[in-house]
Design a protein around this motif. Structure first.
Motif: not given
Lengths: 389, 97
Positions: A98, A198, A206-211
């Motif tokens: 990550y 980020y 807004p962000v997404t970690f770990g998709p």
């Protein structure tokens, strides 16, 4: 003005952390790492730092907590050892993938079993392919200095990788020794503030970690990690240079001791290098051209530097404080493979020493040196120092 | 598909609601073909589709069969299997290349 402190290595590392003053530290005790987070908890409860200390219920939770914290954009640290690192390991890989610049002192200790709490490098070697940068430190000064430099390196925009700062269990962590501590303000200015690209807390972006990252992009993300390691290798000389400006202490990928005219060289990491330097001095007095190479940076592995320093020597012995069962010892195999392309390969010897805290005496170091001096080396034979037959 | 230099690091998704861009039907080997003349708009296919690939639309107060969204249809054939009037036929993807 820098001050001299005479404390344990654990306290030296805790002071580096105090001066960096990270936003979040996750704490879980494991011998011999415990005093680091203990000292740090003291700094927190005394109001000396404004870190949020998260006491967790296991190392798996500690690493999970720091991944969440770092993803939220907080400067984050934790510390561990041996089986604690083993329990973290699942999330250790995730932290690197990550691209979270977490700093973690690892107080090197034998991995069970049978149960052993003393120093060797099997824990660090277990995590060597996890994508973390790994420093190895000989003494209190280096453990303190590298913790500060780790923060600087990890947060570089073209690096963004977590860093383990390895120090020897009990020998460094619990031994009392003097080191020079920089001024708080100097360290604060050196590490600067951390402005992550980020952040999970940035609700405007807004962000997404770990998709889910299946066959379509996983490979590409791992290629990015390799590039970050290459960048870390390129950035390190700059970090060393900047650190020299504030401390007067000059570091490099490899610490070279009396190697300029040496025909025979020993390669060994961490505190054993001190013993080896003592033996090098003795052998020099006896007229032998011997020297020592101590890698400070293990990942990214300084292959080019090894080639430059070992090319054309008569003999090289590599000492490993860990085994890689059924394969060559980890440091030895890397040194050996880096010499594949050099013009004049030295003869090579592999020695495993000090497992589970087995005392490593000057006599043992001398034994390895005598083998190389007498031309008694076999590249494919793993030998043991201090093992009872 | 983008190369490793063109994607955000660490698998970060840097804008919201991008799940719609993730087409999950690419590996389908059969697709449903609906015979509108046979269809009675009973909506069994719509109800059973595990991926909402079969669309529905409101015609007044009554539901009617919409289009099949092939970006998400995996070609499982549940729609054809449950259709009481055999209005759906699963045809090999190779016929549509």
């Amino acid at each position: 003005m820098p001050v001299k402190l005479t404390v344990t290595g654990a306290a030296a590392v805790a002071h580096a952390m105090r001066q960096i003053n990270p936003d979040v530290v996750a704490a879980y005790p494991i011998t011999p790492q415990t005093p680091i987070v203990e000292y740090y908890a003291g700094f927190v409860s005394d109001g000396i730092v404004d870190t949020v200390l998260i006491p967790v219920e296991s190392e798996h939770s500690a690493m999970s907590a720091v991944v969440g914290s770092a993803a939220s954009g907080a400067r984050t640290m934790t510390a561990t050892a041996a089986n604690g690192l083993a329990l973290m390991l699942e999330i250790v890989y995730i932290a690197a993938s990550y691209r979270l610049p977490i700093i973690m002192p690892v107080v090197n200790r034998a991995l069970s079993g049978p149960i052993n709490i003393h120093c060797d490098h099997s824990d660090a070697m277990m995590a060597r392919d996890s994508g973390w940068i790994q420093f190895f430190t000989e003494n209190h000064q280096e453990a303190y200095d590298f913790t500060i430099m780790a923060t600087k390196l990890a947060e570089k925009e073209n690096v963004l990788l977590p860093v383990m700062v390895n120090l020897d269990g009990f020998i460094t962590s619990h031994g009392v020794e003097s080191f020079e501590m920089l001024d708080d303000g100097v360290v604060r200015e050196f590490v600067g503030s951390w402005n992550p690209k980020y952040s999970l807390l940035d609700t405007k972006n807004p962000v997404t970690f770990g998709p889910l990252d299946l066959f379509d992009y996983y490979f590409e993300h791992h290629r990015q990690q390799e590039e970050a390691m290459t960048n870390a290798y390129k950035e390190l000389p700059r970090v060393f240079e900047e650190f020299e400006k504030i401390s007067g202490r000059k570091y490099d990928f490899l610490d070279l001791y009396k190697v300029d005219d040496a025909d025979y060289i020993m390669v060994v990491m961490n505190s054993t290098a001190s013993t080896a330097k003592y033996v090098v001095d003795q052998l020099r007095e006896e007229g032998h051209k011997v020297g020592l190479v101590k890698p400070q940076v293990f990942t990214p592995f300084p292959k080019k530097e090894f080639q430059q320093v070992l090319n054309g020597r008569k003999g090289v012995v590599v000492l490993d404080r860990a085994m890689s069962f059924g394969k060559e010892a980890p440091l030895y195999s890397l040194v050996k493979s880096s010499l594949y392309e050099v013009a004049s390969r030295p003869s090579l010897g592999s020695y495993v020493y000090g497992l589970g805290g087995r005392d490593t005496t000057p006599e043992m170091i001398r034994e390895a040196f005598e083998d190389v001096l007498q031309g008694n080396l076999i590249a494919d034979e793993q030998r043991y120092l201090g093992l009872r037959e | 598909m983008k190369g490793w230099k063109d994607i955000p690091i660490g698998g970060v998704i840097d804008k919201p609601a991008t799940a719609r861009e993730y087409k999950t039907g690419e590996w389908r080997i059969q697709r449903p073909i609906i015979n509108r003349e046979k269809c009675t708009n009973c909506m069994q296919c719509w109800l059973y589709c595990p991926d909402m690939a079969i669309g529905g639309r409101l015609d007044g107060k009554k539901m009617k069969l919409g289009e099949v969204n092939l970006d998400y249809c995996k070609g499982c054939g549940v729609c054809a299997a449950v259709c009481p009037v055999n209005a759906i036929e699963m045809k090999p993807e190779s016929e549509f290349i």
